[in-house]
Enzyme design. Structure first.
Site, short mmCIF file in Angstrom:
data_model
loop_
_atom_site.label_atom_id
_atom_site.label_comp_id
_atom_site.label_asym_id
_atom_site.label_seq_id
_atom_site.Cartn_x
_atom_site.Cartn_y
_atom_site.Cartn_z
N TRP A 174 16.04 2.22 0.91
CA TRP A 174 14.76 2.63 0.33
C TRP A 174 14.47 4.05 0.82
O TRP A 174 14.47 4.33 2.01
CB TRP A 174 13.68 1.65 0.81
CG TRP A 174 12.30 1.90 0.30
CD1 TRP A 174 11.91 2.19 -0.97
CD2 TRP A 174 11.09 1.84 1.08
NE1 TRP A 174 10.54 2.31 -1.03
CE2 TRP A 174 10.01 2.11 0.21
CE3 TRP A 174 10.82 1.58 2.43
CZ2 TRP A 174 8.69 2.13 0.64
CZ3 TRP A 174 9.51 1.60 2.85
CH2 TRP A 174 8.47 1.88 1.98
N ASP A 255 13.43 -5.10 7.73
CA ASP A 255 12.41 -4.75 6.73
C ASP A 255 12.54 -5.73 5.57
O ASP A 255 13.49 -5.67 4.79
CB ASP A 255 12.60 -3.32 6.25
CG ASP A 255 11.51 -2.90 5.26
OD1 ASP A 255 10.53 -3.65 5.09
OD2 ASP A 255 11.65 -1.83 4.64
N LYS A 291 5.35 -7.96 -3.41
CA LYS A 291 6.20 -8.50 -4.46
C LYS A 291 6.02 -10.00 -4.63
O LYS A 291 5.82 -10.50 -5.73
CB LYS A 291 7.67 -8.18 -4.17
CG LYS A 291 7.99 -6.72 -3.90
CD LYS A 291 7.72 -5.84 -5.08
CE LYS A 291 8.30 -4.44 -4.92
NZ LYS A 291 7.74 -3.68 -3.79
#
Length: 449
Positions: A174, A255, A291
């Site tokens: 990311w 993460d 999400k």
């Protein structure tokens, strides 16, 4: 005639002050040269123009496109089969419960957040039967979604971690990981992750780099639905990684932005984190609820610290919690309430929790169906190359293997938007656009072979 009183003189001087002051200001201004007037502490060379964030720039370009054929495969947010945002039914129910609560107020949350949320978030990630929870060697802080959790973790490590002040991230990862760690003074290095040849995991390269990293380095890991590749290690590979990380005395930083979104199974998607905890690792976890609850704009997240098993582990974690509170206080004071209240309502109600799990299966199931459909159509069209990686990968994203020129051609000629590295959000595909996307990819790949 009597002389004016002192009060009268004072009043007279007071009344004349504004005019006198204005005269002095005008006099000073008349002596300031144009050069002096334009002097600034921030000339252009001091604060250069920053480039636009690529992902938000892509979203802006998509929005400006008037073609009825346009397809957004860039944004990392779930969309239903009509390409519309989907408010989870369980979220609607939780919202209704909150709005009908006569005791609801909008007072400050505690610095560490809502305990009913953070405690259940920890159970969700670590497992309700986690030895770390049973031994009271964990602490959790509510954050501004996953981004805030990564930042709080990076800030904490920059201030207190005594090992190598270098974090190793996957290549690719990311994009925001690089900025977050760099901004707090932690150096960023990379370990190989994605194999362009197999379009799968470069496990040999990954393990070799982590083995070669200086002892005590910070290793950032995605426990499920790796962003941006959609490629995850197997559980056996996670076990091999745990051995290497222990031997090198590295510090694991997980993460987790997609728990439940990868496989539809919350426990399965947290298996890597739980394994490391069971093996007695000291570690941290950034957890997002954007999400898996569809709470993108509500910014609900958690940062968890797990201390290693030790006689003084509870004392250690208490000290860590005190320092995290200071860092949180200096940055945001108190976390926002709404998203955390929604998640807390669901996480603390067995019936709502079960419904949430079904909502997760709906989302992850539709994405899996779109993976199958895209691969099938590309193969039916005899698109050059192999496309099994589309279904081998998992989660919201797929690394298609398309080159940057191919990506730009898809955007310019077929109005299909994806990031330049060929990453697509599978949630952007649906039964209404899948044929257009597959045919466009077939044409572009065929023309550029």
């Amino acid at each position: 005639m009597a002389p004016p009183s002192s009060s009268s003189s004072s009043q007279s001087r007071s009344q004349s002050t504004p005019s006198a002051s204005l005269a002095r200001i005008n006099n000073i201004a008349s002596h300031i040269s144009p050069t002096m007037a334009s002097t600034t502490s921030f000339p252009a060379e001091t604060v250069p123009q920053a480039p636009e964030d690529p992902l938000f720039g892509l979203a802006r370009a998509y929005k400006a496109d008037n073609s009825p054929l346009k397809v957004d495969l860039g944004i990392g947010a779930y969309r239903d089969n009509n390409a519309k945002p989907w408010v989870l039914p369980v979220v609607k129910k939780a919202d209704e419960i909150l709005r009908n609560n006569p005791e609801l107020n909008h007072e400050y949350a505690p610095i560490a957040g809502i305990e009913s949320f953070t405690s259940k978030a920890a159970e969700l990630m670590l497992g309700a039967d986690s030895p770390a929870l049973a031994e009271r060697r964990t602490t959790s802080v509510q954050t501004i979604s996953g981004t805030g959790a990564v930042h709080l973790g990076a800030l904490f490590l920059a201030k207190f971690y005594k090992g190598s002040q270098t974090v190793y991230v996957s290549n690719p990862t990311w994009a925001n990981h690089h900025q977050i760690f760099s901004n707090v003074g932690i150096k960023v290095a990379q370990y190989p992750y994605f194999s362009k040849e197999t379009r799968g995991l470069d496990f040999d390269g990954m393990t070799a780099a982590i083995s070669a990293a200086p002892e005590g380095s910070i290793i950032l890991l995605h426990p499920c639905a790796h962003n941006p590749t959609g490629v995850d290690p197997t559980l056996d590979q996670w076990k091999e990684l745990a051995v290497i990380i222990r031997e090198k005395k590295h510090f694991p930083f997980f993460d987790c932005a997609y728990q439940g979104f990868a496989s539809g199974d919350l426990a399965r998607d947290a298996a890597a984190v739980r394994y490391f905890v069971e093996q007695g690792f000291e570690l941290v976890v950034a957890q997002s609820f954007a999400k898996n609850f569809g709470l993108y704009g509500e910014r609900a997240g958690c940062f968890h610290v797990v201390a290693a098993p030790a006689a003084d582990a509870t004392t250690t974690i208490t000290r860590i919690a005190s320092q995290l509170a200071i860092l949180q206080r200096s940055e945001i004071s108190n976390p926002p309430l709404y998203g955390a209240r929604i998640a807390s309502t669901v996480l603390n109600d067995a019936q709502l929790f079960a419904e949430w799990e079904e909502n997760l299966k709906t989302m992850s199931g539709r994405i899996i169906d779109m993976r199958k459909a895209l691969r099938s159509k590309l193969e039916e069209l005899e698109t050059p190359g192999t496309w099994n990686h589309i279904t081998d990968q998992i989660g919201m994203f797929s690394f298609t293997g398309l080159s940057e020129p191919q990506v730009l051609k898809l955007r310019e000629e077929y109005h299909i938007y994806m990031t330049k590295n060929g990453r697509i959000s599978m949630a952007g595909l649906n039964t209404n656009n899948i044929d257009h996307v597959a045919q466009a990819i077939r044409k572009v790949v065929g023309e550029t072979q």
